[in-house]
Design a protein around this motif. Structure first.
Motif, mmCIF file in Angstrom:
data_model
loop_
_atom_site.group_PDB
_atom_site.id
_atom_site.type_symbol
_atom_site.label_atom_id
_atom_site.label_comp_id
_atom_site.label_asym_id
_atom_site.label_seq_id
_atom_site.Cartn_x
_atom_site.Cartn_y
_atom_site.Cartn_z
ATOM 1 N N SER A 183 49.519 43.314 49.123
ATOM 2 C CA SER A 183 50.646 43.133 48.750
ATOM 3 C C SER A 183 50.707 41.385 48.224
ATOM 4 C CB SER A 183 51.915 42.696 49.970
ATOM 5 O OG SER A 183 52.127 44.095 50.529
ATOM 6 N N ILE A 184 49.385 41.198 47.412
ATOM 7 C CA ILE A 184 49.306 40.120 46.682
ATOM 8 C C ILE A 184 49.640 40.549 45.005
ATOM 9 C CG2 ILE A 184 47.658 38.168 46.078
ATOM 10 C CD1 ILE A 184 46.407 38.504 48.913
ATOM 11 N N HIS A 185 50.431 39.873 44.471
ATOM 12 C CA HIS A 185 50.845 40.079 43.081
ATOM 13 C C HIS A 185 49.705 39.101 42.053
ATOM 14 C CE1 HIS A 185 52.955 41.610 39.561
ATOM 15 N NE2 HIS A 185 53.470 40.307 39.349
ATOM 16 N N ILE A 186 49.447 39.697 41.098
ATOM 17 C CA ILE A 186 48.763 38.950 39.908
ATOM 18 C C ILE A 186 49.837 38.313 39.022
ATOM 19 C CG2 ILE A 186 47.007 39.024 38.066
ATOM 20 C CD1 ILE A 186 45.856 41.293 39.446
ATOM 21 N N GLN A 187 49.693 36.910 38.917
ATOM 22 C CA GLN A 187 50.792 36.353 38.091
ATOM 23 C C GLN A 187 50.009 34.920 37.752
ATOM 24 O OE1 GLN A 187 55.042 36.478 39.700
ATOM 25 N NE2 GLN A 187 54.893 34.335 39.313
ATOM 26 N N LYS B 7 42.648 46.441 43.098
ATOM 27 C CA LYS B 7 43.054 47.341 44.137
ATOM 28 C C LYS B 7 43.183 46.776 45.624
ATOM 29 C CE LYS B 7 40.983 51.670 46.319
ATOM 30 N NZ LYS B 7 40.494 50.905 47.697
ATOM 31 N N LYS B 8 42.333 45.883 45.868
ATOM 32 C CA LYS B 8 42.779 45.168 47.199
ATOM 33 C C LYS B 8 43.955 44.227 47.295
ATOM 34 C CE LYS B 8 39.887 45.616 50.206
ATOM 35 N NZ LYS B 8 40.113 46.709 51.159
ATOM 36 N N GLN C 258 36.200 39.433 49.915
ATOM 37 C CA GLN C 258 36.207 38.628 51.132
ATOM 38 C C GLN C 258 36.441 36.845 50.682
ATOM 39 O OE1 GLN C 258 36.825 39.501 54.193
ATOM 40 N NE2 GLN C 258 36.800 41.555 53.594
ATOM 41 N N GLN C 259 35.804 36.573 49.744
ATOM 42 C CA GLN C 259 35.728 35.041 49.140
ATOM 43 C C GLN C 259 37.368 34.778 48.701
ATOM 44 O OE1 GLN C 259 32.722 32.828 47.827
ATOM 45 N NE2 GLN C 259 33.239 32.471 45.691
#
Length: 247
Positions: A240-244, A234-235, A190-191
């Motif tokens: 639809s948020i990509h780690i980059q 996972k969240k 949530q943060q």
């Protein structure tokens, strides 16, 4: 698609570095001040290269006894020399491994001090200016260090923390206080979600504070670090948020 950089403090002797490096996009590697030696730096650098993770140096007060988490009495010259030695040692090892180092993030008590104290922030900036014009500095937004970087022409990476509570003034709650570290998956998520989507988060006393960020940190020494970041990954996918990397 939205993107976010996830970083972790690694090379500190905790057991999940390789697993974390398969998820994060940046890593801050201890370089001898609070922990770490040539072998740990080399090993962590090689793992970062293996998983194509952006690399930063993670210097601290020269304080192995307290893991760099206690402010110590030290002259400006001695502090500057210590940080210089740590960063140069790390850069030398990285060069041997043919790995680029792109930024510096202070550790622990040095980090906290540099966010509010112009003298400490100046020492860090002077080290970076002397070592390499290409290095960025990572730290808290709206800090003394950010302002000094802007004035000095140094690229500044705004960082927030996944697993730490904030005061209503936007500072980290001291670890000595109850509730300073977040240990549950949903609270951490949530943060992070609020930070990414709204540029704000809820302080420990339930006040909304503005906190725009380029990178979100997970502490590798938090017992739940691997579980937390796996849940967050996972969240992020679900949202639809990509780690980059921020680079």
């Amino acid at each position: 698609m939205k993107t976010i950089d996830l970083n972790a403090d690694l090379g500190e002797g905790f057991p999940f570095d390789e697993q974390l490096l398969q998820i994060v996009s940046s890593c801050n590697i201890a370089c001898g001040g609070h922990t770490g030696d040539k072998e740990s730096m080399k090993a962590t650098l090689r793992l970062a290269q293996k998983y194509n993770v952006n690399v930063g140096a993670h210097p601290s007060y020269p304080d192995l006894e307290n893991f760099g988490r206690k402010e110590i009495v030290i002259s400006n010259d001695d502090l500057k020399n210590s940080i210089m030695d740590q960063v140069q040692s790390f850069l030398s090892i990285a060069k041997e491994e043919n790995i680029s180092v792109n930024y510096v993030k202070p550790h622990g008590a040095l980090y906290n001090k540099a966010m509010i104290d112009i003298t400490t922030a100046t020492v860090i900036v002077e080290v970076i200016q002397a070592v390499s014009e290409s290095l960025s500095i990572m730290g808290m937004p709206n800090s003394v260090l950010e302002i000094l970087c802007q004035e000095s022409g140094i690229s500044f990476i705004k960082e927030s923390f996944a697993d730490r509570r904030y005061t209503s003034e936007g500072k980290l709650v001291p670890r000595s206080e109850t509730g300073a570290v977040i240990h549950t998956n949903e609270e951490v998520w949530q943060q992070i979600k609020s930070t990414i989507e709204k540029g704000q988060l809820e302080s420990i006393d339930k006040q909304l504070i503005s906190l725009k960020t380029d990178s979100i940190c997970f502490h590798g020494d938090t017992p739940e670090a691997l579980e937390l970041i796996q849940f967050v990954k996972k969240k992020l996918v679900e949202n639809s948020i990509h780690i980059q990397s921020f680079l």
